[in-house]
Design an enzyme around this catalytic site. Sequence first.
Site, PDB file in Angstrom:
ATOM      1  N   HIS A 154      -9.028   1.469  -5.497  1.00  0.00           N
ATOM      2  CA  HIS A 154      -8.198   0.548  -4.721  1.00  0.00           C
ATOM      3  C   HIS A 154      -6.746   0.944  -4.939  1.00  0.00           C
ATOM      4  CE1 HIS A 154     -11.407  -2.158  -3.585  1.00  0.00           C
ATOM      5  NE2 HIS A 154     -11.875  -1.990  -4.808  1.00  0.00           N
TER       6      HIS A 154
ATOM      7  N   TYR B 202       0.791  -1.231   0.000  1.00  0.00           N
ATOM      8  CA  TYR B 202       0.000   0.000   0.000  1.00  0.00           C
ATOM      9  C   TYR B 202       0.825   1.283   0.000  1.00  0.00           C
ATOM     10  CZ  TYR B 202      -3.605  -3.372   1.138  1.00  0.00           C
ATOM     11  OH  TYR B 202      -4.456  -4.453   1.105  1.00  0.00           O
TER      12      TYR B 202
END
Length: 148
Positions: A101, A24
């Site tokens: 996302h 991430y």
Amino acid sequence: MATDILVLNGPNLNLLGKRQPDIYGHETMADVERGCRSVAREYGFTIDFRQSNAEAQLIDWVHEAREQHRSIVINPAGYSHTSIALMDALSAFSGPIIEVHISNIHRREAFRHLSYVSKVASGVICGLGINGYSLAVHHLACHLNKQA
């Protein structure tokens, strides 16, 4: 007060920058919010930016959005793959919805390949890191300008 774009973030995104930075990245939710606000400001639009780990809270915010917001950017995180209730709430929203996302969910575990939210979203951005949020806000701002 009504805003143009509601940005919703689901579970564990409060740990952005700390949780699995190899997937991430090192940017934080504050970085995401700054980027979204910057793009919205360029177009003269307002942002309401929120994060919750609770599915019910996200659903309540989507319900509120029907009266208070013109569009939604949502990163439902893990609820993408599990929450029919969130999908149902979003389906009752009449404005455009962009699902975001940070990682490319299609290159990850098989259970992440299905997103219930994608079934009601106007568009999906995945795998572009936190830049996906800014792209979503840019798209919605252009869309909202065409409606004006």
